[in-house]
Structures are given as structure tokens and as C-alpha cells.
Design an enzyme around this catalytic site. Sequence first.
Site, PDB file in Angstrom:
ATOM      1  N   LYS A  81      13.578  34.080  48.099  1.00  0.00           N
ATOM      2  CA  LYS A  81      12.358  33.887  47.300  1.00  0.00           C
ATOM      3  C   LYS A  81      12.380  32.583  46.510  1.00  0.00           C
ATOM      4  CE  LYS A  81       9.554  37.000  44.394  1.00  0.00           C
ATOM      5  NZ  LYS A  81       9.628  38.242  43.577  1.00  0.00           N
TER       6      LYS A  81
ATOM      7  N   SER B  76      24.172  37.141  42.149  1.00  0.00           N
ATOM      8  CA  SER B  76      25.574  37.065  42.575  1.00  0.00           C
ATOM      9  C   SER B  76      26.262  35.852  41.961  1.00  0.00           C
ATOM     10  CB  SER B  76      25.666  36.989  44.098  1.00  0.00           C
ATOM     11  OG  SER B  76      25.114  38.134  44.705  1.00  0.00           O
TER      12      SER B  76
ATOM     13  N   ALA C 276      27.584  36.591  38.228  1.00  0.00           N
ATOM     14  CA  ALA C 276      28.620  37.587  37.916  1.00  0.00           C
ATOM     15  C   ALA C 276      29.834  36.899  37.299  1.00  0.00           C
ATOM     16  CB  ALA C 276      29.010  38.349  39.174  1.00  0.00           C
ATOM     17  N   GLN C 277      30.215  37.331  36.118  1.00  0.00           N
ATOM     18  CA  GLN C 277      31.297  36.662  35.392  1.00  0.00           C
ATOM     19  C   GLN C 277      32.644  37.352  35.575  1.00  0.00           C
ATOM     20  OE1 GLN C 277      29.965  36.600  31.311  1.00  0.00           O
ATOM     21  NE2 GLN C 277      28.500  34.954  31.651  1.00  0.00           N
ATOM     22  N   GLY C 278      32.667  38.636  35.266  1.00  0.00           N
ATOM     23  CA  GLY C 278      33.935  39.334  35.084  1.00  0.00           C
ATOM     24  C   GLY C 278      34.908  39.294  36.233  1.00  0.00           C
ATOM     25  N   GLY C 279      34.534  39.851  37.381  1.00  0.00           N
ATOM     26  CA  GLY C 279      35.467  39.870  38.496  1.00  0.00           C
ATOM     27  C   GLY C 279      35.092  40.880  39.555  1.00  0.00           C
TER      28      GLY C 279
ATOM     29  N   GLU D 107      38.635  45.967  32.362  1.00  0.00           N
ATOM     30  CA  GLU D 107      37.347  46.018  31.674  1.00  0.00           C
ATOM     31  C   GLU D 107      37.071  47.453  31.242  1.00  0.00           C
ATOM     32  OE1 GLU D 107      34.242  44.102  33.883  1.00  0.00           O
ATOM     33  OE2 GLU D 107      35.404  42.282  34.173  1.00  0.00           O
TER      34      GLU D 107
ATOM     35  N   ASP E 222      10.974  43.746  44.809  1.00  0.00           N
ATOM     36  CA  ASP E 222       9.968  43.691  45.876  1.00  0.00           C
ATOM     37  C   ASP E 222      10.250  44.680  47.000  1.00  0.00           C
ATOM     38  OD1 ASP E 222       9.242  41.604  44.285  1.00  0.00           O
ATOM     39  OD2 ASP E 222       9.460  40.042  45.787  1.00  0.00           O
TER      40      ASP E 222
ATOM     41  N   HIS F 270      23.416  46.275  29.819  1.00  0.00           N
ATOM     42  CA  HIS F 270      24.709  45.689  29.454  1.00  0.00           C
ATOM     43  C   HIS F 270      24.788  45.597  27.937  1.00  0.00           C
ATOM     44  CE1 HIS F 270      28.217  43.131  29.273  1.00  0.00           C
ATOM     45  NE2 HIS F 270      28.387  43.315  30.574  1.00  0.00           N
TER      46      HIS F 270
ATOM     47  N   ARG G 128      29.843  51.434  29.656  1.00  0.00           N
ATOM     48  CA  ARG G 128      28.770  50.566  29.163  1.00  0.00           C
ATOM     49  C   ARG G 128      27.637  51.324  28.487  1.00  0.00           C
ATOM     50  NH1 ARG G 128      28.324  46.225  34.185  1.00  0.00           N
ATOM     51  NH2 ARG G 128      30.162  45.026  33.590  1.00  0.00           N
TER      52      ARG G 128
ATOM     53  N   HIS H 124      20.595  45.031  32.876  1.00  0.00           N
ATOM     54  CA  HIS H 124      21.614  44.297  33.617  1.00  0.00           C
ATOM     55  C   HIS H 124      21.689  44.660  35.097  1.00  0.00           C
ATOM     56  CE1 HIS H 124      25.222  42.053  34.371  1.00  0.00           C
ATOM     57  NE2 HIS H 124      25.965  43.117  34.579  1.00  0.00           N
TER      58      HIS H 124
ATOM     59  N   ARG I  99      27.149  52.245  36.487  1.00  0.00           N
ATOM     60  CA  ARG I  99      28.122  51.461  37.254  1.00  0.00           C
ATOM     61  C   ARG I  99      29.379  51.151  36.441  1.00  0.00           C
ATOM     62  NH1 ARG I  99      29.126  45.885  37.821  1.00  0.00           N
ATOM     63  NH2 ARG I  99      27.330  45.363  36.518  1.00  0.00           N
TER      64      ARG I  99
ATOM     65  N   SER J 143      30.348  46.122  41.357  1.00  0.00           N
ATOM     66  CA  SER J 143      29.144  45.710  42.095  1.00  0.00           C
ATOM     67  C   SER J 143      29.433  44.689  43.183  1.00  0.00           C
ATOM     68  CB  SER J 143      28.076  45.177  41.136  1.00  0.00           C
ATOM     69  OG  SER J 143      28.610  44.153  40.324  1.00  0.00           O
TER      70      SER J 143
END
Length: 392
Positions: A34, A42, A45-48, A111, A205, A226, A267, A328, A363, A368
Site C-alpha cells: 500500500k 515489521s 519491531a524493537q525487542g526481539g 521481556e 483492509d 502496549h 502487557r 499496538h 500476545r 509476533s
Amino acid sequence: MKMKKDIVIVGTGISGLFAALNLPKNKDILIITKSDVESSDSFLAQGGICVMRDEDDYQSYFEDTMKAGHYENRKESVEIMIRSSREIINDLIGYGVEFEKKDGNFAYTREGAHSRPRILYHKDITGKEITNKLLEQVKKLKNVTIAEYTTMIDVLEENGKCAGIVAENETEKNIKIYADYTILATGGIGGRYRNSTNFPHLTGDAIEISRKHGVKLENLDYVQIHPTTLYSKKPGRRFLISESVRGEGAVLYNKNRERFVNELLPRDVVTKEICGQMEKDETDYVWLSMEHIGRETILKHFPNIYQHCLEEGYDVTRECIPVVPAQHYFMGGIWVDSDSRTSMERLFAIGETSCNGVHGANRLASNSLLESLVFSKRAAEKIKRLYEEERV
């Protein structure tokens, strides 16, 4: 305008790219997105990414995932994801993805709601590292074409089966793309929220189009908030402060700089506590302090977070930052089986737009990226088998 492809993939996030890499190299594949190729969650994504460390880790990893999901997870999917995790990590390393190491071995972080460290990471830009490397590999494939700024507006249905999609771009408003198989990898629904960590063009969508065609949907009310995004009065996407920051020792304070919650709870629990504290304090945010982490670790593990906060006027090595919960992640979506098939024949869904039941009602952190990769590869392998059956 009409065209024929063997396979069409909608979305250039981690799931769409990995599916393309695992599909037969002799098939003509079109991927549309889009926006531009890098505007997928994607990349954010920070953590891991989680991985089962060894066989002894299986049961606790399984239990952590189920507990975080309030035991509404599909057990079969959870088992598939965990058992496939090491294979996926090996695939990524083969594509050039680099994970943090210590003394020559993988460095694992922890985490919220994880009973032990089992998360591989690349600084605080793990998603960007993985997605960039996958995108580089996809661009090398001669059988794959990527079309940017092209939006799916419908699926083509013939005799109850998916026959491709209808798309539009700046110059063409009705592009019919016929395909043997269609893979929906359109991401989340954050664009529908005022405060979200998602890109604003991700508006679910595929969910709306699937609903119109009677494709089975599941758990549409399961939306994860989050707990910690950087508070701002500016409009637009909220900047995520990774859960791994709390995993490394960051703490949450109320307006009086008093700690009020166990930061490593799931979370949804932490979010509820933060919202309750903001109401009690009559504030629009709470404080997050990284004072217990140490400057060297912050600069090495969280350079992106450090730099962004600095640009917003906060030095996280010296002061607290204001944080607020924001939308999130979407646990629900288009129902799929363990091979990512939807209820419509020849139509697959992967990544955040799909619901294979791994996450249940909430989650578990860093599941993810792994879930997207595991089930996009399974979709690709199923399509391979279907092509082989057709030849017999």
C-alpha cells in the site's frame, strides 16, 4: 487492466517477504504494498524474536505463551510455533540476519511474562534487521516483482474460490490480478486508532474485504495495548519504548516518583495498572526510569530508543521519560488453519492480519515476529504441495 500471476502476495512485511522466499522459484510472484516497501510494522519491531533455547525450555515457553494469552490460545498452533523456532532462526542466519552475541554465543534477553531469557535481538531494531535482510534476498529473486503504492480493494471470487485480487494505484483504479493462490499479509489495524504504534495506513483492509466475502473471522475484539509508548502531544504514530527496556531493569513511577507495578507482568496487566495510576494521579502519562540499567547498556542495547528520546528532549541515561499506553497489536483477524489457509479455497492469510490462535487473548512479548515467520513458511510449503498435487 488485467494480468495473470501464479501467486499474489499483499504486503511487504516480514510474513509476506518470508513467504516469497519459501515459495517455488519457478512461479511468477507479484507482491504489492500500500505504501513503500519499508513502511510496514515489521520494520518497527524493537525487542526481539523468541526461540526455544533447548528441550528443557519447551514446557515453560509453552506455559508462558498460554498464560499471557489467558489460555485462549490454540494449543496446536503454539506447539508448532515453539517447535519450529530454532529452524526459523537458522533460516534467518542463513539470510544474513545478525543477532547479539556474548563470548561467541547468542545473548538472550527477557521481556514481560517470560519465565526466563529466550529472546534474540539486534540492538533495539530487531525487526528492521530481519526485514531488511529478507527484503534484500527477495529483491534478488528473478521470479518476484514488487509493486509499491498499490492497494488491494477486493478479492476476485469465482465459484466460491479465490481467483486473485482487485487493486488500484495512482494511475489505474481497477487492476484485476488473477492468480492461482493469494496470500494476504496486510498487517494490523492501528490506523483506526488515535494512539497507535502502527503506521497509519494499516487499517485492516483484508479484514473488511474478507468479511464482505463471507471468509471466516475470529477474535476481532482481541486488541493489545502496549503499556509504554513515548508520550507526545504531536499527531501521528506513537514511538514504542520496547518491553525489553523493562526486561533489562527499567521501572515505572507515578507522579511522585513512586514505583506502583511489577513491570514484568503481562502487557494487559501492566497497561491496566498504568491507566489506573494515571486516573488516580490525574495525569496523561506515568514515568519510566532506566536508572537501574546503566549508561553503557542503554547505548549498546537501546541506541535507537536513546537517540529518539534525545531528539524529543529527554536523555534517558539521566532522567525519566513520560510514557502512555497505545494500541499496538491485533491478536484476532482472518481465521486460518495450521497451514495458514482461510475458509476460502486458494486464499491464505499470514502475519498480523491472520488469526491462527497462537496469541490467544493477549500476545506474549516477542512472539509476533516468530509466529509470522513460522506460519508464512507453512503457507508457502502448503502451496508447494498443492501445486505438486495438481500435477499428479
